[in-house]
Design an enzyme around this catalytic site. Sequence first.
Site, PDB file in Angstrom:
ATOM      1  N   LYS A 189      11.688  19.055 -31.843  1.00 52.87           N
ATOM      2  CA  LYS A 189      11.834  20.507 -31.963  1.00 52.87           C
ATOM      3  C   LYS A 189      10.445  21.156 -31.984  1.00 52.87           C
ATOM      4  CE  LYS A 189      14.446  23.890 -34.700  1.00 52.87           C
ATOM      5  NZ  LYS A 189      15.359  24.065 -35.853  1.00 52.87           N
ATOM      6  N   GLU A 192      31.283  24.977 -42.407  1.00 52.55           N
ATOM      7  CA  GLU A 192      31.717  26.044 -43.301  1.00 52.55           C
ATOM      8  C   GLU A 192      33.095  25.771 -43.909  1.00 52.55           C
ATOM      9  OE1 GLU A 192      28.625  27.658 -40.602  1.00 52.55           O
ATOM     10  OE2 GLU A 192      30.499  26.553 -40.259  1.00 52.55           O
ATOM     11  N   ARG A 251      34.566  31.159 -39.736  1.00 49.84           N
ATOM     12  CA  ARG A 251      34.941  29.810 -39.322  1.00 49.84           C
ATOM     13  C   ARG A 251      35.768  29.095 -40.386  1.00 49.84           C
ATOM     14  NH1 ARG A 251      30.960  27.698 -35.502  1.00 49.84           N
ATOM     15  NH2 ARG A 251      30.821  25.738 -36.629  1.00 49.84           N
TER      16      ARG A 251
END
Length: 635
Positions: free
Chosen positions: A283, A370, A398
Amino acid sequence: MHLSEIVHPNQLHGCSVHQLEQIARQIREKHLQTVATSGGHLGPGLGVVELTLALYQTLDLDRDKVVWDVGHQAYPHKMLTGRYNRFHTLRQKDGIAGYLKRCESRFDHFGAGHASTSISAALGMAIGRDRKGEDFKVAAIIGDGALTGGMALEAINHAGHLPDTNLLVILNDNEMSISPNVGAIPRYLNKMRLSPPMQFLTDNLEEQFKHLPFFGESLSPELQRFKEGMKRLAVPKVGAVFEELGFTYMGPVDGHNIEELITTFNQAHEISGPVLLHVATTKGKGYEIAEKDQVGYHAQTPFNLATGKALPASKPKPPKYSKVFAHTLVKLAENQPKIVGITAAMATGTGLDKLHAKLPNQYVDVGIAEQHAVTLAAGLACEGMRPVAAIYSTFLQRAYDQIIHDVCIQNLPVFFCLDRAGIVGADGPTHQGLYDIAYLRCLPNMTAMAPKDEAELQRMVVTGIEYTDGPIAMRYPRGNGYGVPLMEEGWEPVPIGKGEILRHGEDLLIVAYGSMVHPAVQTAEILSEHGMEATVINARFVKPLDKELILPKAEQIGRVVTMEEGCLMGGFGSAVAEALMDADVLVPLLRLGVPDQLVDHAKPDEAKADVGLMPAQMAEKIRAKYAAQPSVVSK
């Protein structure tokens, strides 16, 4: 070839590895220049440059389809699909979106702002392709963080059950979501990263058998079983897990070696059935500052490219709501060990990283999950703990079934803290927190509140912690507060279901909720300049609504306006309208909020202006409706 000349990804066909490496450098340069100037997601896109170039050289994107998970990792994709010359408008009003949008480009095959959706969408495309008798490739690129989401695992479970459905899943493994990944799956993936690539061993073994004169082109069932047994030994442990789930596992592959990637992608395209290709990336690749601070440079406001430091603000700003929330929660948690902060891979965004640093035993990160976060909170509540689920408004959507089924039906005291509620700006439609007022207030046993400023937020954190009669939710906006005085401790809770009058006037009643309270006062001041004096009520609660305060004032004044930073359908204004109707208080009502439309990416004030929620606009609407109509009091 220069990047600016590429208007179609098929132009990459025939490019040498050296040419692709040059284009990779140009992508990173443009990426860094753009984000440094206007802000945006930095680390994710820098990590997939070579992956994108290599994949697109092996596909015909007039036919083949690529589905990117989340979308903020797809900046290189945007530059390679005809948007280079407009890329400088990234995340700006009427400019290039920060996520994928089907309406923006025919190469954005599936829009995405939330994680873990790519495999499901790609599998649906592959099944649709096969049902229609068509022949094209489908690839899904999913980050390792998104693999912690249950939806991705559900899709893997389904795809592995379809051995005749050709689907390529590319796992972009950089060991990060926004913060470092948590959980068993990332831990196993890390083991795989450290294992040598061995996926070709069994293929080579089979080729060697075929060259023996007594075996020929096909293997006997016994040797086929022997080959599969060797395969289980050849792949790393978790690779074997994917194999057992029905995938052909390949990898890990160096995600920054274009030549190796091209070779591997071409091999993967030749394999029948579902394939999972594990690509190891870094990343922030190519920008040393971002590589060293992968959390801090996941996304950035405008910054100095040479130093990596954010550009100084024109003047000091008040603290952000998330910072005030985190500071208050930590102070309370220090004296209340039953408080447990829960995040779904958004520790820095919600401010819970401060709780983790100070009280790690009172902090839980569940990954991008979630649904699990909400039901975990319900389980903690069953044991007398005080769970605080800090989740962005858009992401709590969600877990809606879990809110209903696991929390509200059982009336468990879970404290939901909904950050980024309202209009969030440059992230666009996938991230606007516009629906939580409507989707929470309709639930039995739910209490819902919103602070007018950062000082009232402190009091509401105390309110949520102390309230144990059932679930309670607090919504608060993205960004900075108003600079009102804050307290270090000794906060008093807000009385449940009680609002307050902030301003008195006899011509109009304005009832505002949360982030719209200060704009309501500003609107009232503008109206005063035109001879219309308004009473302004800070409702504080949408459920229970303070009917004892609102209804008599509405009946007395005779003209009512509601203000909310959320959808009008089923929202705060609807709650007030229902209360008026139920009490037979039949007075004119003007509801101001977000109409039935998507709010696109732009600066927050630009987006608010588009839907008419700036004070001057609201004052004009109020005058247009009520200026010629006398109030009850003035009759």
